[in-house]
Write an enzyme that holds these catalytic residues in place. Sequence first.
Site, PDB file in Angstrom:
ATOM      1  N   LEU A  96       0.834  -1.182  -0.130  1.00  0.00           N
ATOM      2  CA  LEU A  96       0.083  -0.081   0.045  1.00  0.00           C
ATOM      3  C   LEU A  96       0.761   1.395  -0.009  1.00  0.00           C
ATOM      4  O   LEU A  96       2.051   1.151   0.367  1.00  0.00           O
ATOM      5  CB  LEU A  96      -0.891  -0.002   1.236  1.00  0.00           C
ATOM      6  CG  LEU A  96      -1.836  -1.327   1.411  1.00  0.00           C
ATOM      7  CD1 LEU A  96      -2.489  -1.327   2.662  1.00  0.00           C
ATOM      8  CD2 LEU A  96      -3.034  -1.236   0.196  1.00  0.00           C
ATOM      9  N   PRO A  97       0.444   2.248  -0.419  1.00  0.00           N
ATOM     10  CA  PRO A  97       1.096   3.442  -0.724  1.00  0.00           C
ATOM     11  C   PRO A  97       1.575   4.386   0.630  1.00  0.00           C
ATOM     12  O   PRO A  97       2.789   5.001   0.617  1.00  0.00           O
ATOM     13  CB  PRO A  97       0.078   4.561  -1.307  1.00  0.00           C
ATOM     14  CG  PRO A  97      -1.051   3.625  -2.121  1.00  0.00           C
ATOM     15  CD  PRO A  97      -1.211   2.655  -1.105  1.00  0.00           C
ATOM     16  N   ASN A 101      -3.114   4.534   4.584  1.00  0.00           N
ATOM     17  CA  ASN A 101      -3.842   3.095   3.861  1.00  0.00           C
ATOM     18  C   ASN A 101      -3.505   1.903   4.654  1.00  0.00           C
ATOM     19  O   ASN A 101      -4.315   1.097   4.619  1.00  0.00           O
ATOM     20  CB  ASN A 101      -2.852   3.202   2.564  1.00  0.00           C
ATOM     21  CG  ASN A 101      -3.178   4.456   1.512  1.00  0.00           C
ATOM     22  OD1 ASN A 101      -2.278   5.076   1.480  1.00  0.00           O
ATOM     23  ND2 ASN A 101      -4.437   4.841   1.444  1.00  0.00           N
ATOM     24  N   THR A 127       5.811   0.594   2.512  1.00  0.00           N
ATOM     25  CA  THR A 127       6.867   1.424   3.205  1.00  0.00           C
ATOM     26  C   THR A 127       6.114   2.417   4.118  1.00  0.00           C
ATOM     27  O   THR A 127       5.728   3.591   3.585  1.00  0.00           O
ATOM     28  CB  THR A 127       7.827   2.116   2.129  1.00  0.00           C
ATOM     29  OG1 THR A 127       8.466   1.148   1.569  1.00  0.00           O
ATOM     30  CG2 THR A 127       9.011   2.970   3.058  1.00  0.00           C
ATOM     31  N   LYS A 202      14.437  -0.012   5.374  1.00  0.00           N
ATOM     32  CA  LYS A 202      13.996   0.558   4.094  1.00  0.00           C
ATOM     33  C   LYS A 202      14.150   2.041   4.134  1.00  0.00           C
ATOM     34  O   LYS A 202      14.629   2.615   2.986  1.00  0.00           O
ATOM     35  CB  LYS A 202      12.490   0.208   4.010  1.00  0.00           C
ATOM     36  CG  LYS A 202      12.047   0.887   2.723  1.00  0.00           C
ATOM     37  CD  LYS A 202      12.745   0.507   1.254  1.00  0.00           C
ATOM     38  CE  LYS A 202      12.198   1.288   0.110  1.00  0.00           C
ATOM     39  NZ  LYS A 202      10.746   0.880  -0.185  1.00  0.00           N
ATOM     40  N   LYS A 277       7.873  11.088   0.088  1.00  0.00           N
ATOM     41  CA  LYS A 277       7.096  10.319   1.203  1.00  0.00           C
ATOM     42  C   LYS A 277       7.928   9.607   1.918  1.00  0.00           C
ATOM     43  O   LYS A 277       8.054   9.895   3.207  1.00  0.00           O
ATOM     44  CB  LYS A 277       5.914   9.592   0.750  1.00  0.00           C
ATOM     45  CG  LYS A 277       5.053   8.900   1.798  1.00  0.00           C
ATOM     46  CD  LYS A 277       5.558   7.216   2.234  1.00  0.00           C
ATOM     47  CE  LYS A 277       5.411   6.390   1.050  1.00  0.00           C
ATOM     48  NZ  LYS A 277       5.594   5.242   1.395  1.00  0.00           N
TER      49      LYS A 277
END
Length: 329
Positions: A96-97, A101, A127, A202, A277
């Site tokens: 998912l973004p 979300n 992420t 990440k 983001k």
Amino acid sequence: MAAVLRGSRYLVGRCCRHVDFALVSTRSMASKTQVGFIGLGNMGNPMAKNLLKHGYPLIATDVFPESCKEVQELGAQIVDNPAEVADKADRIITMLPSSPNVIDVYTGPNGILKKVKKGSLLIDSSTIDPSVSKEMAAAAEKMGAVFMDAPVSGGVGAASSGKLTFMVGGAEEEFTAAKELLSCMGANVVYCGQVGTGQAAKICNNMLLAIGMIGTSETMNLGIRLGLDPKLLAKILNMSSGRCWSSDTYNPVPGVMEGVPSGNNYQGGFGTQLMAKDLGLAQNTATNTKTPIPLGSLAHQMYRMMCARGYANKDFSSVFQFLREEEGQ
């Protein structure tokens, strides 16, 4: 799939108490039972396809129904919402973004946790903020399920070829079960530690990636202004100490390499908006841990500025084009 409780104990997030959690005894390397997949965007779509290629029956959904068409044609069963996925599968992957979300897909009115089975394994490859991963793990634990964070590196190309790198955080006892599925989609599956450590790895990787891409773009632009042929300069960099992934694998200058976004008007790849983001996540975690990241902060500002200037949907290597336009070329 029947869940068999085992008296193992582990720590979730920042909790100091020991808790019991469910392990599914039938999770074996040979199992090809139904797998749920939620989020069929640029990354999720090829990831889901690779699970299908490896023989896993798929139960899938996406907030945009048109995104489900390709995997449905390949044999996936499409349902209306995450709760229906959880009702039919006890191993679920989400891609998912953003953090909001993920929170909605797991804990919303039609979320996974509304119908999750005890003993289910929930793997989130989005992420997001590590603190949100810990919150989701705690919420899943209350329902008798196991949550692991497993964000990826490698981009759309690696997702399509099944060569992603997964950075996994969660109960070590469940890593083998998670790796069975993740190995169908990636070449490297690395256990990082407890819940949230996959996200931490990440975020650190992408901060370095952004800094490296900006540095490569500045370097290439300076060399071109000094009269160097860009292909020659890239060749020299890649046989010298300045070599990096952004110079030898994902060069940002149009015409230097084939098969990369810079050769396709910066279409495809990893969007500038997504990089902004991720850098925001790095900035937030750095602030919370009082960690100085001067270059990371500057990279965040630059990518936010690019989003405001119309680059949001272009690949993040378009920072080279942004620099050229800023100087009036």
